[in-house]
Design a protein around this motif. Sequence first.
Motif, PDB file in Angstrom:
ATOM      1  N   ASN A   2     -17.863  47.725  66.882  1.00 11.43           N
ATOM      2  CA  ASN A   2     -17.772  46.281  66.700  1.00 11.43           C
ATOM      3  C   ASN A   2     -16.432  45.946  66.066  1.00 11.43           C
ATOM      4  N   CYS A   3     -15.830  44.878  66.532  1.00  9.64           N
ATOM      5  CA  CYS A   3     -14.578  44.415  65.952  1.00  9.64           C
ATOM      6  C   CYS A   3     -14.672  42.905  65.753  1.00  9.64           C
ATOM      7  N   PHE A   4     -14.407  42.458  64.546  1.00  8.74           N
ATOM      8  CA  PHE A   4     -14.421  41.041  64.184  1.00  8.74           C
ATOM      9  C   PHE A   4     -12.986  40.651  63.850  1.00  8.74           C
ATOM     10  N   LEU A   5     -12.441  39.665  64.553  1.00 13.60           N
ATOM     11  CA  LEU A   5     -11.049  39.261  64.363  1.00 13.60           C
ATOM     12  C   LEU A   5     -10.923  37.764  64.135  1.00 13.60           C
ATOM     13  N   LEU A   6     -10.049  37.393  63.215  1.00 15.23           N
ATOM     14  CA  LEU A   6      -9.622  36.015  63.036  1.00 15.23           C
ATOM     15  C   LEU A   6      -8.296  35.898  63.791  1.00 15.23           C
ATOM     16  N   THR A   7      -8.216  35.006  64.779  1.00 12.59           N
ATOM     17  CA  THR A   7      -7.086  34.999  65.698  1.00 12.59           C
ATOM     18  C   THR A   7      -6.428  33.627  65.819  1.00 12.59           C
ATOM     19  N   PRO A   8      -5.335  33.410  65.093  1.00 13.81           N
ATOM     20  CA  PRO A   8      -4.550  32.205  65.376  1.00 13.81           C
ATOM     21  C   PRO A   8      -3.789  32.392  66.692  1.00 13.81           C
ATOM     22  N   SER A   9      -3.731  31.330  67.494  1.00 12.68           N
ATOM     23  CA  SER A   9      -3.105  31.385  68.802  1.00 12.68           C
ATOM     24  C   SER A   9      -2.133  30.214  68.936  1.00 12.68           C
ATOM     25  N   GLN A  15      -0.725  35.433  70.370  1.00 16.09           N
ATOM     26  CA  GLN A  15      -1.942  35.542  69.563  1.00 16.09           C
ATOM     27  C   GLN A  15      -1.815  36.731  68.637  1.00 16.09           C
ATOM     28  N   CYS A  16      -2.185  36.540  67.387  1.00 14.63           N
ATOM     29  CA  CYS A  16      -2.132  37.609  66.395  1.00 14.63           C
ATOM     30  C   CYS A  16      -3.479  37.634  65.677  1.00 14.63           C
ATOM     31  N   GLY A  17      -4.165  38.744  65.748  1.00 12.19           N
ATOM     32  CA  GLY A  17      -5.490  38.833  65.154  1.00 12.19           C
ATOM     33  C   GLY A  17      -5.552  39.865  64.049  1.00 12.19           C
ATOM     34  N   VAL A  18      -6.281  39.536  63.003  1.00 10.39           N
ATOM     35  CA  VAL A  18      -6.509  40.453  61.878  1.00 10.39           C
ATOM     36  C   VAL A  18      -7.998  40.412  61.580  1.00 10.39           C
ATOM     37  N   GLY A  19      -8.571  41.571  61.343  1.00 14.21           N
ATOM     38  CA  GLY A  19     -10.000  41.598  61.064  1.00 14.21           C
ATOM     39  C   GLY A  19     -10.471  42.960  60.621  1.00 14.21           C
ATOM     40  N   ASP A  68     -17.814  54.329  60.466  1.00 14.15           N
ATOM     41  CA  ASP A  68     -16.377  54.158  60.318  1.00 14.15           C
ATOM     42  C   ASP A  68     -16.088  52.677  60.142  1.00 14.15           C
ATOM     43  N   ALA A  69     -15.242  52.347  59.196  1.00 11.17           N
ATOM     44  CA  ALA A  69     -14.824  50.961  58.979  1.00 11.17           C
ATOM     45  C   ALA A  69     -13.345  50.958  58.617  1.00 11.17           C
ATOM     46  N   SER A  70     -12.620  49.997  59.172  1.00  8.89           N
ATOM     47  CA  SER A  70     -11.189  49.912  58.881  1.00  8.89           C
ATOM     48  C   SER A  70     -10.683  48.512  59.201  1.00  8.89           C
ATOM     49  N   VAL A  71      -9.457  48.262  58.801  1.00  2.00           N
ATOM     50  CA  VAL A  71      -8.786  47.005  59.106  1.00  2.00           C
ATOM     51  C   VAL A  71      -8.273  47.084  60.542  1.00  2.00           C
ATOM     52  N   ALA A  72      -8.431  46.029  61.311  1.00  2.00           N
ATOM     53  CA  ALA A  72      -7.979  45.968  62.704  1.00  2.00           C
ATOM     54  C   ALA A  72      -6.872  44.932  62.826  1.00  2.00           C
ATOM     55  N   PHE A  73      -5.877  45.242  63.659  1.00  2.00           N
ATOM     56  CA  PHE A  73      -4.752  44.350  63.904  1.00  2.00           C
ATOM     57  C   PHE A  73      -4.498  44.286  65.403  1.00  2.00           C
ATOM     58  N   GLU A  74      -4.171  43.089  65.903  1.00  2.00           N
ATOM     59  CA  GLU A  74      -3.875  42.910  67.324  1.00  2.00           C
ATOM     60  C   GLU A  74      -2.774  41.864  67.477  1.00  2.00           C
ATOM     61  N   LEU A 133       0.467  40.226  80.629  1.00  2.00           N
ATOM     62  CA  LEU A 133       0.060  40.358  79.237  1.00  2.00           C
ATOM     63  C   LEU A 133       0.688  41.594  78.626  1.00  2.00           C
ATOM     64  N   PHE A 134       1.060  41.495  77.367  1.00  2.00           N
ATOM     65  CA  PHE A 134       1.468  42.638  76.554  1.00  2.00           C
ATOM     66  C   PHE A 134       0.610  42.617  75.300  1.00  2.00           C
ATOM     67  N   ARG A 135       0.053  43.762  74.924  1.00  2.00           N
ATOM     68  CA  ARG A 135      -0.838  43.847  73.763  1.00  2.00           C
ATOM     69  C   ARG A 135      -0.528  45.095  72.970  1.00  2.00           C
ATOM     70  N   LEU A 136      -0.470  44.937  71.658  1.00  2.00           N
ATOM     71  CA  LEU A 136      -0.344  46.048  70.713  1.00  2.00           C
ATOM     72  C   LEU A 136      -1.484  45.899  69.727  1.00  2.00           C
ATOM     73  N   ALA A 137      -2.296  46.943  69.584  1.00  2.00           N
ATOM     74  CA  ALA A 137      -3.456  46.850  68.697  1.00  2.00           C
ATOM     75  C   ALA A 137      -3.741  48.200  68.067  1.00  2.00           C
ATOM     76  N   THR A 138      -4.467  48.160  66.960  1.00  2.00           N
ATOM     77  CA  THR A 138      -4.888  49.390  66.294  1.00  2.00           C
ATOM     78  C   THR A 138      -6.275  49.813  66.756  1.00  2.00           C
ATOM     79  N   PHE A 139      -6.789  49.201  67.806  1.00  2.00           N
ATOM     80  CA  PHE A 139      -8.111  49.532  68.328  1.00  2.00           C
ATOM     81  C   PHE A 139      -8.144  49.231  69.808  1.00  2.00           C
ATOM     82  N   ASP A 140      -9.105  49.814  70.493  1.00  2.00           N
ATOM     83  CA  ASP A 140      -9.413  49.440  71.862  1.00  2.00           C
ATOM     84  C   ASP A 140     -10.919  49.343  71.971  1.00  2.00           C
ATOM     85  N   ALA A 141     -11.405  48.288  72.550  1.00  2.00           N
ATOM     86  CA  ALA A 141     -12.845  48.037  72.571  1.00  2.00           C
ATOM     87  C   ALA A 141     -13.623  49.063  73.379  1.00  2.00           C
TER      88      ALA A 141
END
Length: 154
Positions: free
Chosen positions: A26-33, A47-51, A70-76, A90-98
Amino acid sequence: MGFQYLTHISRSFVSDDIPDLVTWMNCFLLTPSFSLGRNPANPLTVQCGVGVYVGNSYLQLTETKLALQDASVAFEFEVIKRFLHRHEILFRLATFDALHYREFANLWWQCGYSYDLTEDVTVGGLAEVLYTDQIFLSGAISGIQAKICVVYKL
Protein backbone atom coordinates in the motif's frame (compact mmCIF):
# COMPACT_ATOMS: atom_id res chain seq x y z
CA MET A 1 -3.57 19.13 -4.34
CA GLY A 2 -4.67 15.50 -4.34
CA PHE A 3 -4.44 12.23 -2.50
CA GLN A 4 -3.37 8.92 -4.07
CA TYR A 5 -3.83 5.43 -2.72
CA LEU A 6 -2.10 2.62 -4.59
CA THR A 7 -2.46 -1.02 -3.62
CA HIS A 8 -1.13 -4.28 -5.00
CA ILE A 9 -1.73 -7.87 -3.90
CA SER A 10 0.36 -10.71 -5.34
CA ARG A 11 0.83 -14.42 -4.75
CA SER A 12 3.58 -16.68 -6.03
CA PHE A 13 3.03 -19.72 -8.22
CA VAL A 14 3.72 -22.45 -5.65
CA SER A 15 5.97 -25.35 -6.69
CA ASP A 16 8.59 -27.57 -5.10
CA ASP A 17 11.20 -24.84 -5.53
CA ILE A 18 9.00 -21.78 -4.88
CA PRO A 19 7.29 -21.39 -1.49
CA ASP A 20 3.88 -19.82 -0.97
CA LEU A 21 4.40 -16.04 -0.76
CA VAL A 22 1.56 -13.52 -0.45
CA THR A 23 2.44 -9.81 -0.58
CA TRP A 24 0.15 -6.83 0.02
CA MET A 25 1.60 -3.38 -0.67
CA ASN A 26 0.00 0.00 0.00
CA CYS A 27 1.20 3.49 -0.79
CA PHE A 28 -0.48 6.68 0.45
CA LEU A 29 0.68 9.90 -1.24
CA LEU A 30 -0.13 13.58 -0.91
CA THR A 31 0.31 14.92 -4.45
CA PRO A 32 0.33 18.57 -5.44
CA SER A 33 -0.05 18.88 -9.21
CA PHE A 34 0.68 21.84 -11.49
CA SER A 35 -0.44 22.29 -15.11
CA LEU A 36 1.67 24.57 -17.25
CA GLY A 37 1.02 25.99 -20.69
CA ARG A 38 -1.69 27.94 -22.44
CA ASN A 39 -3.47 25.03 -24.12
CA PRO A 40 -5.80 23.29 -21.60
CA ALA A 41 -6.35 20.31 -23.96
CA ASN A 42 -2.59 19.58 -24.16
CA PRO A 43 -1.06 20.59 -20.82
CA LEU A 44 2.35 19.93 -19.32
CA THR A 45 1.64 18.50 -15.86
CA VAL A 46 4.18 18.30 -13.05
CA GLN A 47 3.33 16.21 -10.01
CA CYS A 48 5.36 15.62 -6.87
CA GLY A 49 4.12 13.17 -4.26
CA VAL A 50 5.30 12.47 -0.73
CA GLY A 51 3.80 9.86 1.54
CA VAL A 52 4.22 6.53 3.22
CA TYR A 53 4.67 3.00 1.88
CA VAL A 54 3.40 0.05 3.94
CA GLY A 55 3.89 -3.56 2.89
CA ASN A 56 3.03 -6.92 4.43
CA SER A 57 4.38 -10.29 3.27
CA TYR A 58 3.32 -13.73 4.39
CA LEU A 59 5.65 -16.65 3.60
CA GLN A 60 4.45 -20.21 4.18
CA LEU A 61 7.57 -22.36 4.56
CA THR A 62 6.24 -25.60 6.05
CA GLU A 63 3.76 -25.61 8.90
CA THR A 64 5.06 -22.18 9.93
CA LYS A 65 3.94 -18.89 8.39
CA LEU A 66 6.47 -16.05 8.47
CA ALA A 67 4.97 -12.53 8.48
CA LEU A 68 7.10 -9.54 7.45
CA GLN A 69 6.14 -5.86 7.64
CA ASP A 70 7.81 -2.92 5.93
CA ALA A 71 7.12 0.80 6.23
CA SER A 72 9.02 3.72 4.75
CA VAL A 73 8.73 7.20 3.30
CA ALA A 74 7.71 7.24 -0.39
CA PHE A 75 8.61 9.92 -2.94
CA GLU A 76 7.41 10.36 -6.53
CA PHE A 77 8.18 12.98 -9.17
CA GLU A 78 6.24 12.83 -12.46
CA VAL A 79 6.16 14.96 -15.62
CA ILE A 80 3.39 14.32 -18.17
CA LYS A 81 3.06 16.09 -21.52
CA ARG A 82 -0.11 15.68 -23.57
CA PHE A 83 0.04 16.57 -27.29
CA LEU A 84 -2.12 16.32 -30.42
CA HIS A 85 -5.19 15.77 -28.18
CA ARG A 86 -4.68 11.98 -27.96
CA HIS A 87 -0.99 11.37 -27.23
CA GLU A 88 0.79 11.53 -23.90
CA ILE A 89 4.38 10.98 -22.77
CA LEU A 90 5.50 10.57 -19.19
CA PHE A 91 8.68 10.59 -17.12
CA ARG A 92 8.56 9.28 -13.54
CA LEU A 93 11.13 8.94 -10.77
CA ALA A 94 9.98 7.21 -7.60
CA THR A 95 11.25 5.29 -4.60
CA PHE A 96 8.56 2.64 -5.13
CA ASP A 97 6.69 0.78 -7.82
CA ALA A 98 3.16 -0.40 -7.19
CA LEU A 99 3.77 -3.76 -8.89
CA HIS A 100 6.95 -4.72 -7.04
CA TYR A 101 8.12 -5.23 -3.49
CA ARG A 102 9.98 -2.14 -2.30
CA GLU A 103 13.55 -2.53 -1.10
CA PHE A 104 15.80 0.01 0.62
CA ALA A 105 17.29 2.82 -1.48
CA ASN A 106 15.79 1.82 -4.83
CA LEU A 107 14.88 4.33 -7.52
CA TRP A 108 12.45 3.54 -10.33
CA TRP A 109 13.14 5.52 -13.52
CA GLN A 110 10.20 5.22 -15.91
CA CYS A 111 9.34 6.60 -19.36
CA GLY A 112 5.99 5.96 -20.96
CA TYR A 113 3.74 6.70 -23.89
CA SER A 114 -0.04 6.39 -24.19
CA TYR A 115 -2.62 6.91 -26.91
CA ASP A 116 -6.36 7.48 -26.47
CA LEU A 117 -8.13 5.04 -28.82
CA THR A 118 -11.53 6.38 -27.82
CA GLU A 119 -12.82 8.65 -25.09
CA ASP A 120 -12.96 5.64 -22.71
CA VAL A 121 -10.05 3.41 -23.82
CA THR A 122 -6.33 4.23 -23.63
CA VAL A 123 -3.42 1.98 -24.64
CA GLY A 124 0.18 2.54 -23.68
CA GLY A 125 3.61 1.26 -22.84
CA LEU A 126 6.14 1.89 -20.12
CA ALA A 127 9.87 1.22 -20.01
CA GLU A 128 11.53 1.23 -16.61
CA VAL A 129 14.92 0.81 -15.00
CA LEU A 130 15.42 -0.07 -11.35
CA TYR A 131 18.56 1.48 -9.87
CA THR A 132 19.63 -0.07 -6.56
CA ASP A 133 22.07 1.70 -4.28
CA GLN A 134 23.65 0.18 -1.18
CA ILE A 135 23.04 3.13 1.13
CA PHE A 136 24.31 5.51 -1.57
CA LEU A 137 27.84 4.04 -1.58
CA SER A 138 27.81 2.04 -4.79
CA GLY A 139 24.90 1.57 -7.14
CA ALA A 140 23.96 -0.67 -10.01
CA ILE A 141 21.11 -1.15 -12.44
CA SER A 142 19.34 -4.19 -11.05
CA GLY A 143 16.36 -4.49 -13.36
CA ILE A 144 15.06 -3.39 -16.76
CA GLN A 145 11.53 -4.15 -17.91
CA ALA A 146 8.71 -3.02 -20.15
CA LYS A 147 4.96 -2.98 -19.53
CA ILE A 148 2.03 -2.76 -21.93
CA CYS A 149 -1.32 -1.55 -20.63
CA VAL A 150 -4.90 -0.98 -21.68
CA VAL A 151 -7.01 1.34 -19.49
CA TYR A 152 -10.78 1.61 -19.54
CA LYS A 153 -12.07 4.82 -17.95
CA LEU A 154 -15.40 4.75 -16.14
